[in-house]
Write an enzyme that holds these catalytic residues in place. Structure first.
Site, mmCIF file in Angstrom:
data_model
loop_
_atom_site.group_PDB
_atom_site.id
_atom_site.type_symbol
_atom_site.label_atom_id
_atom_site.label_comp_id
_atom_site.label_asym_id
_atom_site.label_seq_id
_atom_site.Cartn_x
_atom_site.Cartn_y
_atom_site.Cartn_z
ATOM 1 N N TYR A 111 0.849 -1.186 0.000
ATOM 2 C CA TYR A 111 0.000 0.000 0.000
ATOM 3 C C TYR A 111 0.878 1.227 0.000
ATOM 4 O O TYR A 111 2.020 1.221 0.468
ATOM 5 C CB TYR A 111 -0.976 -0.009 1.185
ATOM 6 N N PHE A 203 -3.113 0.990 12.860
ATOM 7 C CA PHE A 203 -3.072 -0.332 12.225
ATOM 8 C C PHE A 203 -1.642 -0.731 11.859
ATOM 9 O O PHE A 203 -1.202 -1.855 12.123
ATOM 10 C CB PHE A 203 -3.956 -0.302 10.976
ATOM 11 N N ASP A 204 -0.897 0.178 11.235
ATOM 12 C CA ASP A 204 0.479 -0.117 10.815
ATOM 13 C C ASP A 204 1.346 -0.524 11.993
ATOM 14 O O ASP A 204 2.083 -1.518 11.945
ATOM 15 C CB ASP A 204 1.108 1.112 10.149
ATOM 16 N N THR A 205 1.260 0.270 13.065
ATOM 17 C CA THR A 205 2.098 0.008 14.236
ATOM 18 C C THR A 205 1.760 -1.336 14.863
ATOM 19 O O THR A 205 2.645 -2.144 15.172
ATOM 20 C CB THR A 205 1.914 1.123 15.274
#
Length: 413
Positions: A111, A203-205
């Site tokens: 992404y 979300f990424d973390t």
């Protein structure tokens, strides 16, 4: 949640793309990005067609946009057979990525932000180690030494402060959690994503922290990155949400509620060399720290109690107190065991290890009393410290056996 997925192929056969194995699926999450979406898609598509030597497609993940973003996305999908649209009725970048990545039929999913702040020349270095099978996840890093970044001092300070918090609170080792330039293997995504709760910016973390704790290999790519001056991210709200996420994930890790051991086993993260267990170097380092603290506490207790109850009883009481602390500290810190399950059993087994240490130290005192009956308490203490050091190796091996069946949370730290 209602989801609509639409893929068209313009004037070509609508099944042409699906009939071809898609190697790379690049997701562009959007919310009210009507102004910049078309430029992003055309630029990204041109790069994929000229610089990426395998089949790739672009998935526009629309997060409940209320402007003309969805209509424009559909128009682009009609124009290009390698562009598709997935529409979600609820906002949240994490929500969009989890759904599209989980459902993708590609080998690798990625992404990037719609502003394309990251130089696309980093895309091939990002996905190459995933395609080779060397790595599980790949991330772009703006904080690597060789990265070239253009952004204001406020964003630079916030980014570095956030990553410092992650390193301190969650023991994260990756350098940049929030760079909008990531990729992962689909087989990894399908096992890891169900464990990720956040649906927004955190979300990424959360994904990276869980992946790291599960022993997955995270590849970092230094990137060239230019800040988008038109970014509409609410820095304060995002920071507050991120901090709440850090607390939630930290609590989950501390209680052992996440099935990370099973995930680690499913990916075969076993020792490379027989006889050298996974995480032993880190465990030895943490065991040494706990040992130093325990020895200092033991020495202080022994000196305080010696004049009251004599050498043998002072040794026994000081050793018992520090043994309880030592077992609890090694359980949590050295071997990464969290939660109350099995803690009583571990303490009982730790007391057996204590019994061996008591036998060794008491025997040393007995021998000293026979050889030098008039020895001072400082000489006694020196003998006891040496005896404790001799028992250290045996204690480490014994504690590894005690905690052998538990579920380590941070054994790869």
């Amino acid at each position: 949640m209602t989801t609509e997925a639409m893929q068209t192929a313009g004037s070509t056969d609508a099944g042409e793309l699906s009939a071809t194995t898609v190697v790379l699926d690049v997701v562009v999450p959007v919310y009210n990005e009507e102004a910049g979406l078309e430029t992003c898609v055309r630029r990204l598509r041109r790069h994929l067609r000229t610089q990426v030597p395998f089949s790739a497609r672009i998935t526009i993940a629309d997060n409940a946009s209320v402007d003309g973003t969805l209509a424009l996305a559909r128009s682009l999908a009609e124009e290009f057979d390698d562009v598709r649209v997935v529409h979600l009725d609820a906002k949240g970048r994490g929500r969009a990525l989890r759904q599209v990545w989980s459902d993708s039929d590609a080998d690798v999913v990625a992404y990037m932000d719609v502003d394309l702040s990251t130089d696309l020349n980093a895309l091939m270095p990002l996905i190459a180690p995933l395609l080779s099978g060397h790595s599980d996840i790949a991330i772009g890093s703006r904080l690597a030494r060789s990265s070239r970044v253009v952004r204001g001092p406020k964003r630079e300070f916030i980014s570095r402060s956030y990553n410092l918090i992650l390193r301190s609170a969650l023991h994260a080792r990756f350098s940049d959690a929030q760079c909008g330039f990531k990729a992962m293997r689909v087989d990894v995504a399908r096992q890891l994503l169900p464990l990720v709760e956040d649906t927004g910016w955190f979300f990424d973390t959360e994904l990276l922290v869980l992946a790291e704790r599960a022993g997955m290999r995270i590849h970092e790519v230094p990137v060239d990155w230019v800040d988008d001056p038109d970014s509409r991210v609410d820095i304060v709200a995002t920071a507050v949400a991120d901090l709440k996420g850090v607390v939630r994930v930290g609590r989950a890790l501390s209680t052992g509620s996440l099935p990370l051991a099973e995930l680690r086993a499913s990916f075969g993260r076993e020792p490379l060399v027989p006889g050298v267990p996974r995480g032993m170097v880190g465990q030895l380092s943490r065991f040494a720290v706990v040992g130093v603290v325990s020895t200092l506490a033991y020495a202080l207790l022994y000196l305080a109690l010696h004049s009251v109850m004599g050498a043998q009883w002072a040794n026994a009481v000081a050793l018992l107190v520090t043994a309880v602390f030592n077992t609890a500290a090694n359980r949590a810190f050295t071997f990464g065991i969290r939660g109350s399950e099995g803690s009583a059993r571990h303490q009982m087994q730790g007391l057996l290890v204590f019994g061996f240490g008591l036998l060794l130290t008491s025997g040393s005192l007995f021998v000293l009393d026979v050889v030098a009956p008039d020895a001072s308490k400082h000489v006694e203490l020196a003998v006891l410290v040496i005896a404790n050091l001799v028992a250290t190796v045996s204690r480490f091996i014994a504690l590894r056996w005690v905690f052998r069946t538990a579920q380590p949370v941070g054994a790869n730290r």
